[in-house]
Design an enzyme around this catalytic site. Structure first.
Site, PDB file in Angstrom:
ATOM      1  N   LYS A 128       2.931   3.044   0.535  1.00 35.03           N
ATOM      2  CA  LYS A 128       2.839   2.578  -0.865  1.00 35.03           C
ATOM      3  C   LYS A 128       2.789   3.778  -1.817  1.00 35.03           C
ATOM      4  O   LYS A 128       3.506   3.821  -2.816  1.00 35.03           O
ATOM      5  CB  LYS A 128       1.587   1.694  -1.061  1.00 35.03           C
ATOM      6  CG  LYS A 128       1.554   0.471  -0.155  1.00 35.03           C
ATOM      7  CD  LYS A 128       0.326  -0.389  -0.384  1.00 35.03           C
ATOM      8  CE  LYS A 128      -0.988   0.293  -0.058  1.00 35.03           C
ATOM      9  NZ  LYS A 128      -1.179   0.594   1.394  1.00 35.03           N
ATOM     10  N   ARG A 170      -6.204  -6.514  -3.593  1.00 34.50           N
ATOM     11  CA  ARG A 170      -6.454  -6.435  -2.149  1.00 34.50           C
ATOM     12  C   ARG A 170      -7.174  -7.668  -1.627  1.00 34.50           C
ATOM     13  O   ARG A 170      -7.422  -7.773  -0.428  1.00 34.50           O
ATOM     14  CB  ARG A 170      -7.348  -5.232  -1.897  1.00 34.50           C
ATOM     15  CG  ARG A 170      -6.646  -4.070  -1.247  1.00 34.50           C
ATOM     16  CD  ARG A 170      -7.659  -2.972  -1.100  1.00 34.50           C
ATOM     17  NE  ARG A 170      -7.337  -2.057  -0.068  1.00 34.50           N
ATOM     18  CZ  ARG A 170      -6.690  -0.914  -0.269  1.00 34.50           C
ATOM     19  NH1 ARG A 170      -6.244  -0.595  -1.455  1.00 34.50           N
ATOM     20  NH2 ARG A 170      -6.488  -0.111   0.735  1.00 34.50           N
ATOM     21  N   ARG A 215      -1.383  12.242   8.811  1.00 38.49           N
ATOM     22  CA  ARG A 215      -1.230  12.507   7.370  1.00 38.49           C
ATOM     23  C   ARG A 215      -2.098  13.683   6.915  1.00 38.49           C
ATOM     24  O   ARG A 215      -3.251  13.805   7.292  1.00 38.49           O
ATOM     25  CB  ARG A 215      -1.600  11.270   6.558  1.00 38.49           C
ATOM     26  CG  ARG A 215      -1.602  11.558   5.046  1.00 38.49           C
ATOM     27  CD  ARG A 215      -1.664  10.325   4.207  1.00 38.49           C
ATOM     28  NE  ARG A 215      -2.855   9.527   4.420  1.00 38.49           N
ATOM     29  CZ  ARG A 215      -3.092   8.366   3.808  1.00 38.49           C
ATOM     30  NH1 ARG A 215      -2.196   7.881   2.974  1.00 38.49           N
ATOM     31  NH2 ARG A 215      -4.193   7.699   4.065  1.00 38.49           N
ATOM     32  N   ARG A 222      -7.689  13.215   4.892  1.00 38.92           N
ATOM     33  CA  ARG A 222      -8.589  12.294   4.183  1.00 38.92           C
ATOM     34  C   ARG A 222      -9.725  11.858   5.111  1.00 38.92           C
ATOM     35  O   ARG A 222      -9.515  11.664   6.298  1.00 38.92           O
ATOM     36  CB  ARG A 222      -7.800  11.063   3.711  1.00 38.92           C
ATOM     37  CG  ARG A 222      -7.350  11.179   2.277  1.00 38.92           C
ATOM     38  CD  ARG A 222      -6.430  10.086   1.849  1.00 38.92           C
ATOM     39  NE  ARG A 222      -6.868   8.716   2.099  1.00 38.92           N
ATOM     40  CZ  ARG A 222      -6.209   7.645   1.662  1.00 38.92           C
ATOM     41  NH1 ARG A 222      -5.121   7.794   0.933  1.00 38.92           N
ATOM     42  NH2 ARG A 222      -6.635   6.431   1.919  1.00 38.92           N
ATOM     43  N   ARG A 256      -9.756  -0.173   8.728  1.00 42.87           N
ATOM     44  CA  ARG A 256      -8.988  -0.476   7.503  1.00 42.87           C
ATOM     45  C   ARG A 256      -7.908  -1.527   7.797  1.00 42.87           C
ATOM     46  O   ARG A 256      -7.642  -2.406   6.978  1.00 42.87           O
ATOM     47  CB  ARG A 256      -8.357   0.809   6.950  1.00 42.87           C
ATOM     48  CG  ARG A 256      -9.381   1.714   6.284  1.00 42.87           C
ATOM     49  CD  ARG A 256      -8.898   3.148   6.189  1.00 42.87           C
ATOM     50  NE  ARG A 256      -7.738   3.321   5.340  1.00 42.87           N
ATOM     51  CZ  ARG A 256      -6.950   4.402   5.383  1.00 42.87           C
ATOM     52  NH1 ARG A 256      -7.195   5.379   6.215  1.00 42.87           N
ATOM     53  NH2 ARG A 256      -5.923   4.487   4.562  1.00 42.87           N
TER      54      ARG A 256
HETATM   55  P1  AP5 Z   1       1.270   6.798   2.182  1.00 41.94           P
HETATM   56  O1  AP5 Z   1       2.401   6.754   1.211  1.00 41.94           O
HETATM   57  O2  AP5 Z   1       0.091   7.646   1.881  1.00 41.94           O
HETATM   58  O3  AP5 Z   1       0.784   5.314   2.531  1.00 41.94           O
HETATM   59  P2  AP5 Z   1      -0.124   4.319   1.695  1.00 41.94           P
HETATM   60  O4  AP5 Z   1       0.397   2.943   1.971  1.00 41.94           O
HETATM   61  O5  AP5 Z   1      -0.231   4.742   0.274  1.00 41.94           O
HETATM   62  O6  AP5 Z   1      -1.485   4.541   2.480  1.00 41.94           O
HETATM   63  P3  AP5 Z   1      -2.983   4.685   1.996  1.00 41.94           P
HETATM   64  O7  AP5 Z   1      -3.744   5.105   3.240  1.00 41.94           O
HETATM   65  O8  AP5 Z   1      -3.135   5.546   0.797  1.00 41.94           O
HETATM   66  O9  AP5 Z   1      -3.295   3.234   1.644  1.00 41.94           O
HETATM   67  P4  AP5 Z   1      -4.625   2.506   1.657  1.00 41.94           P
HETATM   68  O10 AP5 Z   1      -4.200   1.210   1.107  1.00 41.94           O
HETATM   69  O11 AP5 Z   1      -5.376   2.430   2.920  1.00 41.94           O
HETATM   70  O12 AP5 Z   1      -5.557   3.477   0.827  1.00 41.94           O
HETATM   71  P5  AP5 Z   1      -6.019   3.453  -0.683  1.00 41.94           P
HETATM   72  O13 AP5 Z   1      -5.978   4.847  -1.143  1.00 41.94           O
HETATM   73  O14 AP5 Z   1      -5.322   2.408  -1.461  1.00 41.94           O
HETATM   74  O15 AP5 Z   1       1.884   7.223   3.601  1.00 41.94           O
HETATM   75  C1  AP5 Z   1       1.075   7.392   4.733  1.00 41.94           C
HETATM   76  C2  AP5 Z   1       1.668   8.509   5.637  1.00 41.94           C
HETATM   77  O16 AP5 Z   1       2.917   8.069   6.130  1.00 41.94           O
HETATM   78  C3  AP5 Z   1       1.917   9.836   4.902  1.00 41.94           C
HETATM   79  O17 AP5 Z   1       1.666  10.916   5.778  1.00 41.94           O
HETATM   80  C4  AP5 Z   1       3.415   9.769   4.544  1.00 41.94           C
HETATM   81  O18 AP5 Z   1       3.987  11.061   4.441  1.00 41.94           O
HETATM   82  C5  AP5 Z   1       3.957   8.976   5.728  1.00 41.94           C
HETATM   83  N1  AP5 Z   1       5.105   8.117   5.378  1.00 41.94           N
HETATM   84  C6  AP5 Z   1       5.309   7.410   4.228  1.00 41.94           C
HETATM   85  N2  AP5 Z   1       6.449   6.715   4.287  1.00 41.94           N
HETATM   86  C7  AP5 Z   1       6.989   6.982   5.516  1.00 41.94           C
HETATM   87  C8  AP5 Z   1       8.185   6.550   6.180  1.00 41.94           C
HETATM   88  N3  AP5 Z   1       9.057   5.702   5.601  1.00 41.94           N
HETATM   89  N4  AP5 Z   1       8.416   7.022   7.438  1.00 41.94           N
HETATM   90  C9  AP5 Z   1       7.543   7.881   8.032  1.00 41.94           C
HETATM   91  N5  AP5 Z   1       6.407   8.338   7.461  1.00 41.94           N
HETATM   92  C10 AP5 Z   1       6.134   7.878   6.214  1.00 41.94           C
HETATM   93  O19 AP5 Z   1      -7.544   2.959  -0.518  1.00 41.94           O
HETATM   94  C11 AP5 Z   1      -8.533   3.769   0.085  1.00 41.94           C
HETATM   95  C12 AP5 Z   1      -9.866   3.034   0.039  1.00 41.94           C
HETATM   96  O20 AP5 Z   1     -10.264   2.803  -1.338  1.00 41.94           O
HETATM   97  C13 AP5 Z   1      -9.881   1.639   0.671  1.00 41.94           C
HETATM   98  O21 AP5 Z   1     -10.087   1.701   2.074  1.00 41.94           O
HETATM   99  C14 AP5 Z   1     -11.054   0.979  -0.076  1.00 41.94           C
HETATM  100  O22 AP5 Z   1     -12.284   1.433   0.429  1.00 41.94           O
HETATM  101  C15 AP5 Z   1     -10.903   1.522  -1.498  1.00 41.94           C
HETATM  102  N6  AP5 Z   1     -10.050   0.679  -2.347  1.00 41.94           N
HETATM  103  C16 AP5 Z   1      -8.848   1.031  -2.896  1.00 41.94           C
HETATM  104  N7  AP5 Z   1      -8.336   0.034  -3.608  1.00 41.94           N
HETATM  105  C17 AP5 Z   1      -9.219  -1.000  -3.506  1.00 41.94           C
HETATM  106  C18 AP5 Z   1      -9.226  -2.329  -4.001  1.00 41.94           C
HETATM  107  N8  AP5 Z   1      -8.203  -2.801  -4.747  1.00 41.94           N
HETATM  108  N9  AP5 Z   1     -10.286  -3.110  -3.697  1.00 41.94           N
HETATM  109  C19 AP5 Z   1     -11.312  -2.653  -2.957  1.00 41.94           C
HETATM  110  N10 AP5 Z   1     -11.368  -1.405  -2.448  1.00 41.94           N
HETATM  111  C20 AP5 Z   1     -10.316  -0.578  -2.720  1.00 41.94           C
END
Ligand code: AP5
Length: 211
Positions: free
Chosen positions: A13, A88, A127, A157, A168
């Site tokens: 994402k 979410r 990552r 991270r 997660r």
């Molecule tokens: P990346 O692009 O970083 O993936 P992502 O989907 O953004 O993953 P996140 O881990 O950031 O998502 P998340 O939803 O768990 O975390 P968030 O920060 O929102 O890509 C991942 C890896 O894959 C990278 O190394 C990249 O290079 C590689 N990659 C990408 N595309 C690729 C491809 N096509 N092929 C191969 N490799 C690829 O949330 C973190 C925490 O915050 C949550 O756990 C929660 O505690 C809190 N939080 C956030 N939002 C909320 C909410 N709305 N409500 C409640 N708690 C929340």
């Protein structure tokens, strides 16, 4: 352009949102990035949510909705936005419906980047993020400890440990996956195959946006 990016942790994402920002000139609103910035500053909010993030659990709907509503009223969201990691839960999606209604009619698309769980565990344990410019990479692509973009130090991270990643994913399947049905019912759901290379995923997303 008003887009919600759905998908498991690590589906890509953030990677796709950054490409979309450049292409469509609308901001990426990542609730994860907002929360991590607060943790880094050790602000009262950051201290409140740190343990929740480290465990891979969800921050309360009420708190997240307040953060998002404030952010959506900023000037740069006038021509659109990309929501990354929000909503979410069903209550967050209902809260967002209310916010968007108050902001006026808009054309919304919910795009799921679909990737199976085992591929996610491999991706996320590999990552790395640059401490200086925030660029994401993978030890599978860049095994060094320095960013290829700016030379900054790469770090892992806190929530990218295998045990936390699996939690997660569990939290995602329990709380977030039901949003697929929610947006299907609204007729705004689209799915792209997130197992392809980054540029192929982006091409599919562009086709959805332009459709
Ligand atoms: P990346 O692009 O970083 O993936 P992502 O989907 O953004 O993953 P996140 O881990 O950031 O998502 P998340 O939803 O768990 O975390 P968030 O920060 O929102 O890509 C991942 C890896 O894959 C990278 O190394 C990249 O290079 C590689 N990659 C990408 N595309 C690729 C491809 N096509 N092929 C191969 N490799 C690829 O949330 C973190 C925490 O915050 C949550 O756990 C929660 O505690 C809190 N939080 C956030 N939002 C909320 C909410 N709305 N409500 C409640 N708690 C929340």
């Amino acid at each position: 352009m008003h887009v919600i990016l759905l998908g498991t942790p690590g589906a890509g994402k953030g990677t796709q949102a950054k490409l979309m920002m450049v292409q469509y000139r609308v901001p990426q609103i990542s609730t994860g990035d907002i929360l991590r910035a607060e943790v880094k500053k050790a602000s009262p909010l950051g201290r409140q949510v740190k343990a929740v993030l480290d465990a891979g659990e969800l921050v309360s709907d009420e708190l997240i909705l307040k953060i998002v509503e404030n952010r959506l009223h900023e000037r740069d969201c006038r021509n659109g936005f990309i929501l990354d990691g929000f909503p979410r839960t069903i209550p967050q999606a209902q809260g967002l419906d209310g916010i968007l209604k108050r902001m006026g009619e808009m054309d919304l698309k919910a795009i799921e980047i679909a990737v199976e769980d085992e591929a996610i565990v491999k991706r996320l344990t590999a990552r790395r993020v640059c401490a200086e410019c925030g660029q994401m990479t993978s030890v599978l692509i860049n095994p060094k400890d320095r960013c290829e973009n700016c030379g900054g130090k790469l770090f892992q991270r806190d929530d990218d440990k295998e045990e936390t990643i699996r939690n997660r994913l569990r939290v995602y399947h329990e709380n977030t996956a039901p949003l697929i049905g929610y947006y299907q019912q609204q007729g705004v759901y689209h799915m792209v195959n997130g197992l392809q290379p980054v540029d192929a995923v982006f091409a599919e997303i562009q086709r959805v946006i332009n459709s």
